[in-house]
Design a protein around this motif. Structure first.
Motif, PDB file in Angstrom:
ATOM      1  N   CYS A 185       0.676  -1.037   0.233  1.00 26.45           N
ATOM      2  CA  CYS A 185       0.578  -0.018   0.065  1.00 26.45           C
ATOM      3  C   CYS A 185       0.714   1.435  -0.033  1.00 26.45           C
TER       4      CYS A 185
ATOM      5  N   PHE B  92      -0.150  -4.543   3.201  1.00 21.91           N
ATOM      6  CA  PHE B  92      -0.555  -4.758   2.127  1.00 21.91           C
ATOM      7  C   PHE B  92      -1.371  -5.188   1.515  1.00 21.91           C
ATOM      8  N   ASN B  93      -0.780  -5.231   0.365  1.00 20.92           N
ATOM      9  CA  ASN B  93      -3.065  -4.376  -0.608  1.00 20.92           C
ATOM     10  C   ASN B  93      -3.600  -5.450  -0.612  1.00 20.92           C
ATOM     11  N   CYS B  94      -2.990  -6.423  -0.341  1.00 16.59           N
ATOM     12  CA  CYS B  94      -4.316  -8.356  -0.815  1.00 16.59           C
ATOM     13  C   CYS B  94      -5.227  -7.876   0.803  1.00 16.59           C
ATOM     14  N   ASP B  95      -6.397  -8.721   0.887  1.00 14.83           N
ATOM     15  CA  ASP B  95      -7.591  -8.796   2.059  1.00 14.83           C
ATOM     16  C   ASP B  95      -6.420  -9.619   3.002  1.00 14.83           C
TER      17      ASP B  95
END
Lengths: 353, 178, 261
Positions: free
Chosen positions: C12, C60-63
């Motif tokens: 992010c 982190f941009n993931c879930d």
């Protein structure tokens, strides 16, 4: 569908599969054994996951992971195991994810006994972990009601994004009764707004989390959760009343104990004692309005429990102490007998006249 | 009509199974039923009893504390439960296992050497069913055909041969005149 | 002008909270680069621990799912069992993984749980202010071993990769460091290998990354790297402790009746 004879624990497991539960994570403990053994057998055959974890602590955290992805998931244990799970339950509540937790209660404290008990009433309704939070607590009193409430538990959990506990006990778990499985089509609530199941690069990432470093943020979060709780208290309370209309004495009892109480009420009526039974089906939210309505003609209340007196606190609070509330209970795994309860009713009846 | 039945003995004597057969018979006849085992940590040889209530009405407490019908397969259970049988009730005692006799006259007691009868007829471990046969003969609550159905429901395919043995044990009990 | 260096998409665009000189930033970046390069950001779920990297869900941009202290491997197990189609990793420190979470770590490994564990080992509880960790070296001074860790009373450090490499469910157990460019490159290579293992269903993969904590070690970032090289790496030798195809390695065991992983 035709009726079948099943133990409470097995019927609960079957009902969970039919309700669309996809994952079960557990750890062996008596007297919930039949539940996990049933699922160990059935889940792999019916497209679900059964996993025996290394501990109750691990099991409840597996539940957190699966629930975080928006999957219907459950765990089951008995009293000492629920204590171990309380850490994870607090995180699940704080992360606003739904799941079903079953407690087939046994005697305590400590290792206690493996016989039936209701000693976890306080734990279930007031102290399932650290922090400001509630679980919806459902307390069935027959194998059929166990089955009926399992689907409801999943639905309620998803509707309000919170863990739900089904509070059973050794007696209800081990008892066989005829049971019918209603035809249902499980319908899972939309969880696309929060589930951590991969962004597919189509949305902002979802975070399943209970940490708020700013106190004001956490306060805001907890308050929003309490707005949901208020709605639940208003709309989801459930209770059964039996012969309460003209009753002088109302017996309050939940779960397996309510059956003992019902037998006692019947015996009392046969002697001309005007007794009635009030049975909360939801322990949280506690059916306060329903209790007050049931007690409108009552002169006394008797709380019968398989513990040293826990629900009696909620009974008194709900009645705002306007009626005398006395207690009868057996503990340690001893089930009260209808005769003992009848004796209490006789005493109260003498006192009330 | 309500029957409160208590079956008691050691673990491993088929107490729970006998209770289950009664429960299934009741299921086939559309009755209300509760079947409740006492359970202990010992898998075998511990004290074991089983409460079965059969009724036309919804059942309250599933614990049978004052049975209409009592089946006992060992001495300790005899001592523990004979005094609790409702006046006018019936008790079925495995006299090969129980030396004691009751002095109660307000109940009917049937002493059947069930273990001996079973052993003599190559029906080892069949004492529970022998006593059940006597109980059914004396009370007439269920027919043998219904019991056969219950046996069929509760016997895994690989043990299907035991059904006929169990039917024989049932008959032995019914025929015993003691 | 061609872009030569930029923030990986799966990291992010936010300011990290880590202290100056902390190597978490490097390790975050390596994980994110691997996720980007494999094109799996949209199908990845990360599980953060309790410790300094507790806020990794913001980075982190993931879930992301935040686990209770030590329970990340159990939470990751739940995610992976519920959704085998997802790529799942945990990001954990030494207190989290090797003290309070030892049971969860060992059992996720022995089950051959098909997940990636990134284990950042700096020998201290950073978040709570530098207490003795399960991996604190003998003699090392911390706030709860103020006279130096004495193995006679405080026991010995845990060598995690060595321990986990004995388990049949472990596919990859490797120790790297982020003290130098070659080691950083090696670390990234191993993180990629771990994620590839997961995609092939090869079982439990752990990448232990020796790292620093300048704030709690009481050293400058540069001195910290020097300590990492001179004191930590000799005690925790770098290298591959296990790297197998589970099915082949466990052929004997599987033949004894276990279901194939």
């Amino acid at each position: 569908m035709e009726k079948v004879l099943m133990k409470g624990n097995e019927a609960l497991a079957e009902a969970a599969i039919r309700a669309g539960c996809k994952c079960f994570f557990g750890y062996p403990i008596t007297p919930q054994t039949e539940l996990s053994e049933y699922l160990a057998k059935q889940m792999p055959k019916r497209g679900g996951v059964f996993l025996q974890a290394e501990s109750e602590v691990a099991a409840i955290n597996m539940v957190l992971g699966a629930a975080g992805t928006g999957t219907r998931v459950m765990t089951s244990s008995s009293s000492p195991g629920i204590s171990l799970k309380s850490e994870g339950i607090s995180y699940i509540a704080g992360s606003d994810v739904p799941c079903l937790i079953v407690n087939v209660e046994r005697g305590g404290p400590g290792l206690g006994s493996i016989q039936p008990s209701q000693q976890d009433y306080w734990q279930a309704t007031k102290g399932l972990g650290h922090g400001d939070f509630h679980l919806i607590i459902l307390a069935p009193n027959s194998v059929q009601e166990v089955v009926n409430l399992v689907t409801k538990a999943f639905d309620l959990g998803e509707k309000y994004r919170m863990p739900v506990m089904l509070l059973s006990d050794g007696l209800l778990g081990q008892m066989m009764e005829p049971v019918e499985f209603p035809e249902i089509t499980p319908s899972q609530a939309d969880n696309s707004a929060w589930a951590a199941c991969g962004t597919k690069m189509e949305r902002e990432h979802h975070i399943v989390n209970s940490l708020y470093i700013e106190a004001l943020d956490l306060e805001e979060q907890v308050k929003r959760r309490y707005e949901r709780y208020a709605k639940i208290e208003e709309t989801e309370a459930m209770a059964e009343t039996y012969l309460c209309e003209d009753a002088d004495i109302i017996v309050t009892a939940f779960g397996a104990t309510s059956r003992v109480a019902k037998s006692a009420v019947n015996k009392a009526r046969a002697e001309g004692i005007k007794a009635g039974l009030f049975r909360p089906i939801t322990l949280w939210p506690f059916p306060k309005a329903e209790l007050n309505a049931a007690c409108k003609n009552a002169k006394a209340v008797l709380s019968v429990e398989m513990n040293m007196g826990q629900m009696i606190d909620d009974v008194k609070l709900a009645l705002d102490c306007r009626l005398p509330v006395s207690f009868f209970g057996r503990t340690g795994g001893v089930v009260p007998s209808p005769k003992e309860v009848l004796e209490e009713l006789r005493k109260l009846n003498g006192g009330a006249q | 009509m309500t029957y409160e039945i208590l079956l008691a003995g050691f673990g491993g004597q088929g107490i729970l199974f006998a209770g289950k057969l009664l429960a299934y018979c009741a299921l086939f006849e559309g009755k209300e039923i509760s079947w409740l085992p006492s359970y202990g940590p010992e898998m075998r040889g511990g004290k074991c009893n089983c409460s079965v209530t059969i009724s036309d009405e919804p059942i309250g407490s599933p614990q049978v504390l004052e049975p209409d019908l009592l089946v006992v397969l060992n001495g300790p259970s005899f001592d523990a439960f004979m005094g609790n049988v409702k006046p006018g009730g019936k008790a079925f005692v495995d006299s090969s296992m129980v030396a004691q006799k009751t002095d109660r006259t307000d109940i009917e007691t049937f002493y059947v050497p069930a273990t001996q009868l079973a052993d003599d007829n190559n029906l080892a471990k069949g004492a529970n069913i022998v006593l059940l046969g006597k109980l059914l003969h004396e009370t007439g609550i269920f027919s043998f055909e219904t019991v056969r159905k219950a046996l069929e429901k509760n016997t895994p395919a690989k043990r299907a041969h035991t059904i006929d043995n169990n039917m024989r044990a049932l008959q032995l009990g019914a025929d015993y005149a003691g | 002008m061609a872009v030569k260096f930029q923030r990986p998409h799966s990291l992010c665009d936010v300011r990290l909270h880590y202290c100056a000189g902390c190597t978490h930033g490097i390790i975050h970046r390596l994980v994110a680069e691997v996720i980007d390069e494999m094109g799996i950001e949209g199908t990845t779920v990360g599980v953060c621990p309790v410790g300094c990297s507790v806020f990794a869900y913001n980075y982190f941009n993931c879930d992301m799912i935040e686990a209770p202290h030590g329970r990340a491997p159990a939470v990751a197990t739940g995610v992976k069992r519920a959704r085998p189609d997802l790529n799942v990793f945990t990001y954990q420190g030494d207190g989290d993984l090797a003290a309070i979470g030892t049971a969860e770590t060992v059992h996720a490994a022995t089950r051959g749980e098909n997940i990636v564990v990134i284990f950042v080992n700096n020998g201290t509880y950073g978040m709570t202010g530098g207490q003795m960790a399960p991996t604190t070296l003998p003699g090392q001074v911390t706030t709860t071993s103020p006279y130096g860790r004495d193995p006679k009373t405080a026991g010995y450090p845990v060598r995690v990769c060595e321990m986990l490499s004995t388990l049949s469910g472990t596919a990859l157990a490797v120790r790297t460091a982020v003290d130098s460019v070659p080691h950083i490159r090696e670390t990234k290579k191993m993180i990629r290998k771990a994620f590839e293992n997961q995609q092939r269903g090869n079982g439990f993969s752990i990448v232990e990354v020796l790292s620093t904590c300048p704030s709690n070690w009481g050293l400058t970032p540069k001195e910290s790297i020097k300590r990492l090289q001179e004191e930590c790496i000799p005690y925790y030798p770098l290298g591959v402790y296990k790297d197998v195809e589970i099915a082949e390695a466990n052929a004997d065991l599987l033949a004894m009746g276990g279901a194939a992983k």
